[in-house]
Design a protein around this motif. Structure first.
Motif, PDB file in Angstrom:
ATOM      1  N   THR A   1      79.463  53.798  52.848  1.00  0.00           N
ATOM      2  CA  THR A   1      80.253  53.397  53.775  1.00  0.00           C
ATOM      3  C   THR A   1      80.236  51.942  54.254  1.00  0.00           C
ATOM      4  OG1 THR A   1      78.122  53.603  55.358  1.00  0.00           O
ATOM      5  CG2 THR A   1      79.623  55.692  54.942  1.00  0.00           C
ATOM      6  N   ALA A   2      81.170  51.382  54.872  1.00  0.00           N
ATOM      7  CA  ALA A   2      81.213  49.821  55.072  1.00  0.00           C
ATOM      8  C   ALA A   2      81.241  49.709  56.484  1.00  0.00           C
ATOM      9  CB  ALA A   2      82.318  49.309  54.277  1.00  0.00           C
ATOM     10  N   HIS A   3      80.768  48.465  57.114  1.00  0.00           N
ATOM     11  CA  HIS A   3      80.945  48.030  58.498  1.00  0.00           C
ATOM     12  C   HIS A   3      81.848  46.768  58.445  1.00  0.00           C
ATOM     13  CE1 HIS A   3      80.090  47.908  62.732  1.00  0.00           C
ATOM     14  NE2 HIS A   3      80.035  46.549  62.642  1.00  0.00           N
TER      15      HIS A   3
ATOM     16  N   THR B   1      78.602  44.861  56.016  1.00  0.00           N
ATOM     17  CA  THR B   1      77.605  45.496  55.625  1.00  0.00           C
ATOM     18  C   THR B   1      78.109  46.812  54.859  1.00  0.00           C
ATOM     19  OG1 THR B   1      76.366  45.177  57.897  1.00  0.00           O
ATOM     20  CG2 THR B   1      75.793  47.066  56.596  1.00  0.00           C
ATOM     21  N   ILE B   2      77.426  46.912  53.776  1.00  0.00           N
ATOM     22  CA  ILE B   2      77.669  48.153  52.894  1.00  0.00           C
ATOM     23  C   ILE B   2      76.357  49.104  52.810  1.00  0.00           C
ATOM     24  CG2 ILE B   2      78.366  48.979  50.582  1.00  0.00           C
ATOM     25  CD1 ILE B   2      80.145  46.498  50.337  1.00  0.00           C
TER      26      ILE B   2
ATOM     27  N   ALA C   1      67.802  57.850  48.946  1.00  0.00           N
ATOM     28  CA  ALA C   1      67.263  56.530  48.900  1.00  0.00           C
ATOM     29  C   ALA C   1      68.554  55.693  49.571  1.00  0.00           C
ATOM     30  CB  ALA C   1      67.019  55.907  47.558  1.00  0.00           C
ATOM     31  N   HIS C   2      68.056  54.871  50.504  1.00  0.00           N
ATOM     32  CA  HIS C   2      69.222  54.013  51.258  1.00  0.00           C
ATOM     33  C   HIS C   2      69.212  52.532  50.757  1.00  0.00           C
ATOM     34  CE1 HIS C   2      70.261  57.212  53.917  1.00  0.00           C
ATOM     35  NE2 HIS C   2      69.115  57.722  53.844  1.00  0.00           N
ATOM     36  N   LEU C   3      70.160  52.112  50.406  1.00  0.00           N
ATOM     37  CA  LEU C   3      70.152  50.494  50.378  1.00  0.00           C
ATOM     38  C   LEU C   3      71.355  49.967  51.281  1.00  0.00           C
ATOM     39  CD1 LEU C   3      70.154  50.068  46.528  1.00  0.00           C
ATOM     40  CD2 LEU C   3      68.161  49.554  48.070  1.00  0.00           C
ATOM     41  N   ALA C   4      71.098  48.885  51.989  1.00  0.00           N
ATOM     42  CA  ALA C   4      71.869  48.146  52.839  1.00  0.00           C
ATOM     43  C   ALA C   4      72.229  46.778  52.195  1.00  0.00           C
ATOM     44  CB  ALA C   4      71.570  48.340  54.268  1.00  0.00           C
ATOM     45  N   PHE C   5      73.511  46.422  52.092  1.00  0.00           N
ATOM     46  CA  PHE C   5      73.852  45.051  51.906  1.00  0.00           C
ATOM     47  C   PHE C   5      74.676  44.298  52.923  1.00  0.00           C
ATOM     48  CE2 PHE C   5      73.875  48.155  48.167  1.00  0.00           C
ATOM     49  CZ  PHE C   5      73.179  47.340  47.205  1.00  0.00           C
ATOM     50  N   ASN C   6      74.057  43.116  53.271  1.00  0.00           N
ATOM     51  CA  ASN C   6      74.651  42.342  54.224  1.00  0.00           C
ATOM     52  C   ASN C   6      74.732  41.067  53.613  1.00  0.00           C
ATOM     53  OD1 ASN C   6      72.292  41.423  54.752  1.00  0.00           O
ATOM     54  ND2 ASN C   6      72.187  42.470  56.460  1.00  0.00           N
ATOM     55  N   LEU C   7      74.763  39.917  54.568  1.00  0.00           N
ATOM     56  CA  LEU C   7      75.094  38.579  53.927  1.00  0.00           C
ATOM     57  C   LEU C   7      73.600  38.041  53.607  1.00  0.00           C
ATOM     58  CD1 LEU C   7      77.744  37.229  56.381  1.00  0.00           C
ATOM     59  CD2 LEU C   7      78.276  37.746  54.071  1.00  0.00           C
ATOM     60  N   ASP C   8      72.705  38.867  54.259  1.00  0.00           N
ATOM     61  CA  ASP C   8      71.336  38.277  53.965  1.00  0.00           C
ATOM     62  C   ASP C   8      70.814  38.683  52.582  1.00  0.00           C
ATOM     63  OD1 ASP C   8      71.107  36.785  56.269  1.00  0.00           O
ATOM     64  OD2 ASP C   8      70.287  38.589  57.237  1.00  0.00           O
ATOM     65  N   GLY C   9      71.464  40.007  51.788  1.00  0.00           N
ATOM     66  CA  GLY C   9      71.154  40.374  50.488  1.00  0.00           C
ATOM     67  C   GLY C   9      70.972  41.772  50.480  1.00  0.00           C
TER      68      GLY C   9
END
Length: 268
Positions: free
Chosen positions: A93-95, A109-110, A118-126
C-alpha cells in the motif's frame, strides 16, 4: 478524480560467520543468479512491467499486450492499494501526501506486508521494519549486500549525488520489486519487476493488471485532432478510450483518458 481506496487493515536468520560460497548458493533461490543487479536488469527487460511513480503516474505492460498508462490522483492523505494478493497475504500500500509548495500529490510512504508477516515501510528517511519480533534485518552481506528480514531479502543502493535510494525487494520464492526514494522530488516510486507467484486474484492499482489477459488493447481506425492513434482498452468487457503517445517515462503508450480512469479501475 476520486476512486474509493480500501484501507487495509518467524524467526530472523542468525548472522553467523557464513561460508561465502554457501551464501552465494543461497542467493540463487531469490534471484536466479548470484548478482542481484543483473537479475534486476533482466527482470526489467521481460514482458511484464508495472510501475507507479511521480504525481502519481502508472504504467502497466502485461505479456502479449501493449503498454497502458494513466494518471490517478487520490485525495490527499489517502491510502492506496497498489498490490493486494489474498492468496498469499502479500500486500503493498502507499500513502499519498499533497505538497503545499507545488500542489502535487506524491507517494510519501510505501508499506510492504509479506506472506510470513514481515513488514517493511519506505519513506523519505529510508527503510523501516516491524511485524516479526524485536530483532531487525540482518546486516548487509559483505559479498552481495543482501539483508534478510523474515521471508524478505532486500538490497539498498545509495545515490548520494542526487540524495536518492533504490531498494530491490525479493520475496523468497516469490515476486521482486523496486522502491525508489527521491528526496530531491519528495516522493517514492514503485515497480513490480517480476510478478512470479502473484495469483490471478490479485487486485489493486497495479495488482489488478497482473493476471493474464487482464486487459486487451483494440486499436481503432480513427485519429485524434492531433493525429494520435486511438484505441479502446477493454477490461472485463468494459471499454475505455485511449490515445497513443509519450507518457512521462514511457514512449508509445496507450494513455487512458483521465475522465475514464475511475471507470477502468472499478472494472478490474
Amino acid at each position: 478524480m476520486k476512486l474509493f481506496a480500501a484501507i487495509l487493515p518467524a524467526v530472523i536468520l542468525a548472522q553467523d560467520d557464513y561460508d561465502y560460497e554457501e551464501r552465494k548458493k543461497k542467493t540463487q533461490n531469490y534471484g536466479g543468479n548470484n548478482n542481484y543487479n543483473n537479475n534486476y536488469n533482466n527482470n526489467n527487460n521481460n514482458n511484464n512491467n508495472y510501475n507507479a511513480y511521480g504525481d502519481p503516474h502508472f504504467m502497466v505492460h502485461t505479456e502479449g499486450q501493449e503498454s497502458v498508462c494513466f494518471d490517478y490522483t487520490p485525495s490527499p492523505d489517502t491510502e492506496m492499494n497498489l498490490l493486494i494478493d489474498p492468496s498469499s497475504s502479500l500486500s503493498v500500500t502507499a500513502h499519498a501526501t499533497k505538497d503545499e509548495n507545488d500542489g502535487k500529490t506524491r507517494m510519501t510512504t510505501i508499506n510492504f506486508s509479506s506472506p510470513q508477516g514481515a513488514h517493511l515501510a519506505f519513506n523519505l528517511d529510508g527503510v523501516h521494519h516491524s511485524g516479526i519480533g524485536a530483532a531487525g534485518p540482518t546486516e548487509p552481506d559483505a559479498l552481495t549486500g543482501v539483508q534478510t528480514y523474515g521471508d524478505i531479502n532486500f538490497i539498498v543502493h545509495h545515490h548520494n549525488e542526487m540524495n536518492h535510494q533504490s531498494v530491490k525487494v525479493y520475496i523468497q520464492n516469490g515476486p521482486t520489486f523496486t522502491v525508489k526514494i527521491s528526496n530531491h522530488h519528495g516522493g517514492l516510486n514503485f515497480a513490480v519487476d517480476d510478478p512470479t507467484s502473484i495469483s490471478d486474484s490479485a487486485r489493486g492499482l497495479l495488482g489488478g493488471f497482473i493476471r493474464p489477459n487482464a486487459y486487451h488493447v483494440m486499436p481503432l481506425n480513427t485519429m485524434t485532432d492531433d493525429d494520435e492513434p486511438m484505441a479502446n482498452v477493454v477490461i472485463n468487457k468494459f471499454a475505455v478510450s485511449a490515445t497513443k503517445g509519450d507518457f512521462h517515462k514511457t514512449d508509445n503508450c496507450w494513455i487512458v483518458d483521465d475522465d475514464e480512469v475511475a471507470h477502468m479501475l472499478a472494472n478490474l
